[in-house]
Design an enzyme around this catalytic site. Sequence first.
Site, PDB file in Angstrom:
ATOM      1  N   PHE A 178      31.106  40.886  46.796  1.00 47.09           N
ATOM      2  CA  PHE A 178      30.136  41.351  47.734  1.00 47.09           C
ATOM      3  C   PHE A 178      29.307  40.907  47.718  1.00 47.09           C
ATOM      4  CE2 PHE A 178      27.026  43.528  50.417  1.00 47.09           C
ATOM      5  CZ  PHE A 178      27.961  42.892  52.051  1.00 47.09           C
ATOM      6  N   GLU A 179      28.136  41.246  46.239  1.00 53.25           N
ATOM      7  CA  GLU A 179      27.519  41.014  45.433  1.00 53.25           C
ATOM      8  C   GLU A 179      27.383  39.609  45.060  1.00 53.25           C
ATOM      9  OE1 GLU A 179      25.856  44.801  43.422  1.00 53.25           O
ATOM     10  OE2 GLU A 179      27.785  43.753  42.896  1.00 53.25           O
ATOM     11  N   ASP A 226      29.433  36.644  46.415  1.00 52.08           N
ATOM     12  CA  ASP A 226      28.998  36.257  47.893  1.00 52.08           C
ATOM     13  C   ASP A 226      27.718  36.258  48.076  1.00 52.08           C
ATOM     14  OD1 ASP A 226      31.610  35.971  46.952  1.00 52.08           O
ATOM     15  OD2 ASP A 226      32.411  37.065  48.933  1.00 52.08           O
ATOM     16  N   SER A 286      40.268  27.171  47.002  1.00 53.21           N
ATOM     17  CA  SER A 286      39.872  28.331  47.521  1.00 53.21           C
ATOM     18  C   SER A 286      39.506  28.397  49.280  1.00 53.21           C
ATOM     19  CB  SER A 286      38.776  28.988  47.137  1.00 53.21           C
ATOM     20  OG  SER A 286      38.127  29.789  46.896  1.00 53.21           O
ATOM     21  N   GLU A 331      46.894  36.623  58.697  1.00 55.13           N
ATOM     22  CA  GLU A 331      47.433  37.401  57.007  1.00 55.13           C
ATOM     23  C   GLU A 331      46.325  38.536  56.613  1.00 55.13           C
ATOM     24  OE1 GLU A 331      48.775  33.422  55.521  1.00 55.13           O
ATOM     25  OE2 GLU A 331      49.579  32.996  57.200  1.00 55.13           O
ATOM     26  N   LYS A 369      44.893  38.928  53.323  1.00 53.01           N
ATOM     27  CA  LYS A 369      44.308  38.567  51.574  1.00 53.01           C
ATOM     28  C   LYS A 369      45.161  39.143  50.662  1.00 53.01           C
ATOM     29  CE  LYS A 369      40.201  35.712  50.348  1.00 53.01           C
ATOM     30  NZ  LYS A 369      40.091  36.462  48.590  1.00 53.01           N
ATOM     31  N   ASP A 393      44.893  40.289  46.859  1.00 53.82           N
ATOM     32  CA  ASP A 393      43.931  40.326  46.122  1.00 53.82           C
ATOM     33  C   ASP A 393      44.327  40.702  44.892  1.00 53.82           C
ATOM     34  OD1 ASP A 393      41.703  40.075  44.871  1.00 53.82           O
ATOM     35  OD2 ASP A 393      40.473  42.707  45.108  1.00 53.82           O
ATOM     36  N   GLU A 440      50.725  34.793  45.897  1.00 50.87           N
ATOM     37  CA  GLU A 440      49.752  35.146  44.697  1.00 50.87           C
ATOM     38  C   GLU A 440      50.532  36.550  44.048  1.00 50.87           C
ATOM     39  OE1 GLU A 440      46.245  34.726  45.399  1.00 50.87           O
ATOM     40  OE2 GLU A 440      45.410  36.582  45.106  1.00 50.87           O
ATOM     41  N   TYR A 447      52.454  32.269  50.169  1.00 47.54           N
ATOM     42  CA  TYR A 447      51.781  32.216  51.556  1.00 47.54           C
ATOM     43  C   TYR A 447      51.777  30.545  52.129  1.00 47.54           C
ATOM     44  CZ  TYR A 447      48.159  33.085  48.266  1.00 47.54           C
ATOM     45  OH  TYR A 447      46.971  33.130  47.267  1.00 47.54           O
ATOM     46  N   LYS A 451      36.283  38.823  55.438  1.00 47.35           N
ATOM     47  CA  LYS A 451      36.552  39.767  54.088  1.00 47.35           C
ATOM     48  C   LYS A 451      35.859  40.912  54.265  1.00 47.35           C
ATOM     49  CE  LYS A 451      35.882  38.077  49.508  1.00 47.35           C
ATOM     50  NZ  LYS A 451      35.117  37.115  47.657  1.00 47.35           N
ATOM     51  N   CYS A 465      25.259  65.115  19.638  1.00 44.78           N
ATOM     52  CA  CYS A 465      27.047  64.807  20.206  1.00 44.78           C
ATOM     53  C   CYS A 465      27.021  66.706  20.203  1.00 44.78           C
ATOM     54  CB  CYS A 465      28.221  64.990  18.816  1.00 44.78           C
ATOM     55  SG  CYS A 465      29.485  65.302  19.561  1.00 44.78           S
ATOM     56  N   CYS A 525      29.503  69.030  18.190  1.00 45.13           N
ATOM     57  CA  CYS A 525      29.237  69.354  17.013  1.00 45.13           C
ATOM     58  C   CYS A 525      27.655  68.704  16.606  1.00 45.13           C
ATOM     59  CB  CYS A 525      30.354  68.386  16.192  1.00 45.13           C
ATOM     60  SG  CYS A 525      29.380  67.178  16.024  1.00 45.13           S
ATOM     61  N   CYS A 537      29.686  59.435  19.003  1.00 48.67           N
ATOM     62  CA  CYS A 537      29.871  60.693  17.559  1.00 48.67           C
ATOM     63  C   CYS A 537      30.235  60.421  15.920  1.00 48.67           C
ATOM     64  CB  CYS A 537      30.446  61.991  17.638  1.00 48.67           C
ATOM     65  SG  CYS A 537      30.175  63.047  16.404  1.00 48.67           S
ATOM     66  N   CYS A 551      34.119  66.553  13.185  1.00 43.00           N
ATOM     67  CA  CYS A 551      34.038  66.880  15.389  1.00 43.00           C
ATOM     68  C   CYS A 551      35.034  67.981  16.255  1.00 43.00           C
ATOM     69  CB  CYS A 551      33.264  65.862  16.051  1.00 43.00           C
ATOM     70  SG  CYS A 551      32.403  65.861  17.924  1.00 43.00           S
TER      71      CYS A 551
HETATM   72  S1  IVH Z   1      45.794  30.608  52.008  1.00 40.01           S
HETATM   73  C1  IVH Z   1      44.132  26.187  50.975  1.00 40.01           C
HETATM   74  N1  IVH Z   1      46.422  32.980  52.753  1.00 40.01           N
HETATM   75  O1  IVH Z   1      41.863  33.858  48.239  1.00 40.01           O
HETATM   76  C2  IVH Z   1      44.183  27.115  50.641  1.00 40.01           C
HETATM   77  N2  IVH Z   1      44.904  32.795  50.432  1.00 40.01           N
HETATM   78  O2  IVH Z   1      39.789  33.619  48.764  1.00 40.01           O
HETATM   79  C3  IVH Z   1      45.844  28.697  50.784  1.00 40.01           C
HETATM   80  N3  IVH Z   1      44.638  34.727  49.044  1.00 40.01           N
HETATM   81  O3  IVH Z   1      42.847  31.251  47.388  1.00 40.01           O
HETATM   82  C4  IVH Z   1      45.119  29.833  50.980  1.00 40.01           C
HETATM   83  N4  IVH Z   1      45.754  35.568  50.618  1.00 40.01           N
HETATM   84  O4  IVH Z   1      44.215  32.642  46.524  1.00 40.01           O
HETATM   85  C5  IVH Z   1      45.543  31.886  51.934  1.00 40.01           C
HETATM   86  N5  IVH Z   1      47.367  35.340  52.903  1.00 40.01           N
HETATM   87  C6  IVH Z   1      46.584  34.308  52.427  1.00 40.01           C
HETATM   88  C7  IVH Z   1      45.798  34.514  51.125  1.00 40.01           C
HETATM   89  C8  IVH Z   1      45.174  33.790  50.065  1.00 40.01           C
HETATM   90  C9  IVH Z   1      45.170  35.624  49.440  1.00 40.01           C
HETATM   91  C10 IVH Z   1      44.271  34.150  47.674  1.00 40.01           C
HETATM   92  C11 IVH Z   1      44.416  32.900  47.843  1.00 40.01           C
HETATM   93  C12 IVH Z   1      42.876  32.013  48.020  1.00 40.01           C
HETATM   94  C13 IVH Z   1      42.103  33.017  47.982  1.00 40.01           C
HETATM   95  C14 IVH Z   1      40.503  32.407  48.795  1.00 40.01           C
END
Ligand code: IVH
Length: 677
Positions: A38-39, A41, A93, A123, A125, A127, A183, A235, A322, A416, A419, A434, A440
């Site tokens: 988050f930070e 982004d 990405s 879908e 996402k 991680d 992933e 995916y 996100k 410590c 001790c 320590c 200890c």
């Molecule tokens: S589609 C051309 N679908 O999230 C783009 N990515 O932050 C193809 N990720 O680069 C990516 N779940 O590594 C797609 N259902 C999903 C995903 C997904 C996780 C990842 C992936 C991507 C990154 C972007």
Amino acid sequence: MEKVTRTHARERISELKKELNFHNHNYYVLNAPVISDFEYDILMQELQGLEKKFPELITPDSPSQKVGSDLDASSAGADTEFAQVAHKYPMLSLGNTYNRGELIDFNQRIAKTVSQPYTFSCELKFDGTAICLTYIDGKLSRALTRGDGTKGDDVTRNVLKIKTIPTILHGSDIPEEFEIRGEIFMPYKDFDRLNAERLEDEEAPFANPRNAASGSLKLLNPSLMAERGLDCVLYHIIGDNLPFKTHIEAIEAACRWGLPVSEYSKKAYSIEEALEYIDVWDEKRKFLPFATDGIVIKVNELDLQKQLGFTSKSPRWATAFKFKPEQALTPLLSIDYQVGRTGAITPVANLEPVQLSGTVVKRASLHNKDQMDMLDIHIGDYVYVEKGGEIIPKITAVEVSKRPQSATIPAFPVICPDCGTPLVRDEDQAKHYCPNYEHCPTQIKSKFIHFVSRKAMDILAGEATINMLYNKGYIKDLPDLYKLTGEQLLTLDGWKRKSADNFLASIERSKSVPFERVLFALGIRYIGETTAKMLSLHFKNIDNLRVATKEDLLQVDEIGETMADSMAEYFKDAAHIDTIEQLRNFGLHFEINESAIGKLSDNLGGAVIVITGVFSVSREEMKHLIDAHGGKNAGSISGNTTYLIAGDKSGPEKIKKAEKLGTTVLTEQQFYELIKK
Ligand code: IVH
């Protein structure tokens, strides 16, 4: 006015670039981010905002223009552990947002560009870490990481060990060649297990399952990687002339061929339906057995995807929404300073109990003094706690506006807590220790608890038994365990003849524990189970290990500077040498059992061998073969190198050096002939 603003923008852009590059390196290469997504982004959005205002200040090297790189710094040189291979299609990405309104804008942009109706694939996402698999004639031919988007690390060897990824596909409609991306992730249960083991070994735990997944995928030893429990979801299919009209159709086909795809995706007929999907999963994701950090929305029709195209970094036909990490705000009541097995002091916060992601949180780690200073934490402060998959939640920020007048700055101990010995600070690790490891009490007891543990000597004793034995004064140094008598054991609370006999039998049995576990049991700082295994395989016995130089130690896979220094430090202490000698006299194994590791011949007769490049077997297997046939593996070429075995994609520098020094260069085949003789 405009001029001043531009000057400011230029300065700020330069700062942001530096900062984002620093975080990219932590995230992609070191797998150890220091700020939350988050930070990150927020910084990225600031950079993008400024660049949008002043497009003339955009440079191609700006982090806003590039995909972060996971290419390993050490593998960027001539002799790569993972071969780097160019992606056939760039691996991009996704644009992302935390804001529902921006999804409406995303939809409007699409509506403006395309003139026919469209649907979305919604879908989860996942991680984890991105992977690109190539299948040719229905067989898995290669697996590449994202790398820098244009070339990735070839991790095929490791990917072959992931059970859910098929090596052979089934079906009559499989394209001759295609890529499928997805992933690699680590389910929570495997992540928790791995981190518990790492904490037990005093190794730094992974910050989250995603870092654990990418760190594990880059392990050089595929068998070690196989133990990490990685999983995969795919995916995105790409290829020339694929027969599909929609993305969903393509993923359904992949599923029929045996590839792992998500069971949670849903078709949406409007952006409103996509927003509903987000609302549902923002809640439901908390009950999934793996980490997700958002939702991906993709235009489903492949001809429209083509029409919409890509920016330099991401597709215009897909975006990610996100989720903000779940947080709780609660008062900090006090801080405990725990002494670890090797003396490391860890501050642990006691919190007013609070509900977070389905559990009540009462304690949170503060890691070290630097972290406490960075947070400017006060006792009495309201603090934000986050879980993000970790076993021990962490404090991510302090709500300064809620700081009570009575709040006090905690004093990090100078002695410590157990001790009373003055603490020392290890600058590299930002930890306080320590140093009184010999006397200890907490350290001594923890050393025994570790020594008897299942993965070490597997002696029938738990924390309670060790505490009793210690309090009675029966055990002080590790060899004392082997001097215990039945009579002494019968003086322990609740112990009868039978429990004493069982305990003594387990002590006897521990004498046949193999060297690698004995080495682990010694409890040398930073030497975990895996490292102990690697060291024992490489050095064969404790005497070789004891005289090994730092350079020798660094030759071993998975051994870094900190571990090498720690080994040297351990052997410097005469008390440790004495412990080892006494244990050896009691019959413990301090050398590897050659027949157990398969001593096959002495054909190599002590030849010093360096390997370079990629072989038909893993590099680790090559090293084992060298060992098993009586050779010695070395990491770099010098005057005393006998052979250089050059595989595919060998480092040209090594070959040049070998030729210069007159070292014989062998192909993999020639090496096999040599050991067969
Ligand atoms: S589609 C051309 N679908 O999230 C783009 N990515 O932050 C193809 N990720 O680069 C990516 N779940 O590594 C797609 N259902 C999903 C995903 C997904 C996780 C990842 C992936 C991507 C990154 C972007």
